[in-house]
Design a protein around this motif. Structure first.
Motif, PDB file in Angstrom:
ATOM      1  N   UNK A   1       2.946  -0.823   5.918  1.00 23.56           N
ATOM      2  CA  UNK A   1       1.832  -1.113   5.316  1.00 23.56           C
ATOM      3  C   UNK A   1       2.152  -2.627   5.565  1.00 23.56           C
ATOM      4  N   UNK A   2       1.254  -3.649   5.432  1.00 22.84           N
ATOM      5  CA  UNK A   2       1.342  -5.064   5.409  1.00 22.84           C
ATOM      6  C   UNK A   2       2.809  -5.796   4.466  1.00 22.84           C
ATOM      7  N   UNK A   3       2.759  -4.940   3.626  1.00 21.20           N
ATOM      8  CA  UNK A   3       3.829  -5.406   2.989  1.00 21.20           C
ATOM      9  C   UNK A   3       5.325  -4.449   3.241  1.00 21.20           C
ATOM     10  N   UNK A   4       5.594  -4.129   4.505  1.00 22.50           N
ATOM     11  CA  UNK A   4       6.505  -3.908   5.150  1.00 22.50           C
ATOM     12  C   UNK A   4       7.316  -2.310   4.106  1.00 22.50           C
ATOM     13  N   UNK A   5       6.981  -2.190   3.401  1.00 20.57           N
ATOM     14  CA  UNK A   5       7.529  -0.635   2.423  1.00 20.57           C
ATOM     15  C   UNK A   5       6.529   0.716   3.342  1.00 20.57           C
ATOM     16  N   UNK A   6       7.325   1.992   3.090  1.00 18.73           N
ATOM     17  CA  UNK A   6       6.243   2.778   4.274  1.00 18.73           C
ATOM     18  C   UNK A   6       5.345   3.504   3.597  1.00 18.73           C
ATOM     19  N   UNK A   7       4.172   3.157   4.119  1.00 17.95           N
ATOM     20  CA  UNK A   7       2.831   3.942   3.839  1.00 17.95           C
ATOM     21  C   UNK A   7       2.757   5.485   3.945  1.00 17.95           C
ATOM     22  N   UNK A   8       3.321   5.551   5.211  1.00 18.99           N
ATOM     23  CA  UNK A   8       3.178   7.595   5.682  1.00 18.99           C
ATOM     24  C   UNK A   8       3.919   7.218   6.721  1.00 18.99           C
ATOM     25  N   UNK A   9       4.620   9.354   6.108  1.00 17.96           N
ATOM     26  CA  UNK A   9       5.183   9.827   7.537  1.00 17.96           C
ATOM     27  C   UNK A   9       4.321  10.304   8.643  1.00 17.96           C
ATOM     28  N   UNK A  10       3.783   9.929   9.937  1.00 14.94           N
ATOM     29  CA  UNK A  10       3.391  10.575  10.845  1.00 14.94           C
ATOM     30  C   UNK A  10       4.109  11.649  11.784  1.00 14.94           C
TER      31      UNK A  10
END
Length: 243
Positions: free
Chosen positions: A158-167
């Motif tokens: 995400x914009x916060x550089x944190x993991x968002x999803x595992x695609x």
């Protein structure tokens, strides 16, 4: 032998990992993997892709009288001989694909985080079955198909550089996957869950246990370990050779 683990920069990066420095207790899957080991008192053991030799020494500590650890990386074998030497252990530079697999020879075969570098799993499963004594045990830890099917084997951030999803993508298309690991380009092989489990069944193994590894509560203080609960990274299997 051409292996990324003999590349100096890659190997030096690998040496900084917690599991490289501290051994089995620093591996998030160890609390589950060790429960799959059979009684090793007086048994012979083959370790396919032995790395630093941590599992080889553990097997001797649990009573194995003879252990052979093979690895395609000369640098890995050098470290194994330094860190985990024992009179009962032999280390040999040899790829899994090139090992001779003598018939009905070993009581226990283990492979930890090595078989996702092998393209033809069926061939290796057949050879492992052949080299085990009747009733022998095979324990493997392989990167989970959800992990190997991951796009670049990395999170979407995400914009916060944190993991968002595992695609993931192209799940049912097995074969080579290019990824980046420890700052280097690495080729691994994606195998579906069906290919792994049915590959064992089709080669005359009984499945005793199938476990998707997850870190222990004691490691969840490590930020990256919490993310390991969001998708499986490793698949642990215990299989027994049919008589």
């Amino acid at each position: 032998m051409n292996t990324i683990y003999d590349d100096t920069d890659f190997f030096n990066a690998y040496a900084t990992m917690a599991r490289s420095q501290k051994g089995l207790e620093a591996a998030g899957e160890w609390h589950q993997l060790k429960l799959l080991f059979p009684n090793l008192k007086g048994k012979s053991v083959l370790d396919l892709g032995c790395g630093y030799g941590w599992h080889c020494r553990y097997c001797v500590q649990k009573g194995a009288f003879k252990v052979l650890g093979i690895d395609a990386s000369a640098k890995m074998i050098e470290q194994a001989r330094k860190r985990n030497f024992d009179q009962a252990i032999e280390y040999k530079v040899c790829s899994i694909q090139n090992y001779a697999f003598p018939k009905n020879f070993w009581d226990f075969v283990i492979s930890n985080l090595a078989l996702h570098y092998v393209e033809d799993l069926e061939d290796i499963f057949e050879k492992i079955h052949g080299t085990l004594k009747p009733g022998g045990t095979f324990v493997l830890n392989i990167e989970h198909p959800v992990f190997t099917a991951g796009i670049d084997q990395d999170w979407t951030y995400g914009e916060d550089k944190k993991p968002k999803h595992w695609p993931i993508d192209n799940y049912f298309f097995s074969g080579p996957r290019q990824t980046h690991f420890l700052g280097s380009a690495v080729t691994k092989y994606h195998h579906t869950l069906t290919q792994i489990l049915m590959g064992l069944i089709d080669n005359h193994f009984n499945l005793d246990a199938v476990i998707e590894a997850r870190p222990p509560e004691s490691m969840l203080y490590i930020a990256s370990m919490k993310d390991e609960l969001r998708r499986p990274m490793m698949l642990l299997v215990r299989a027994t050779k049919k008589h």
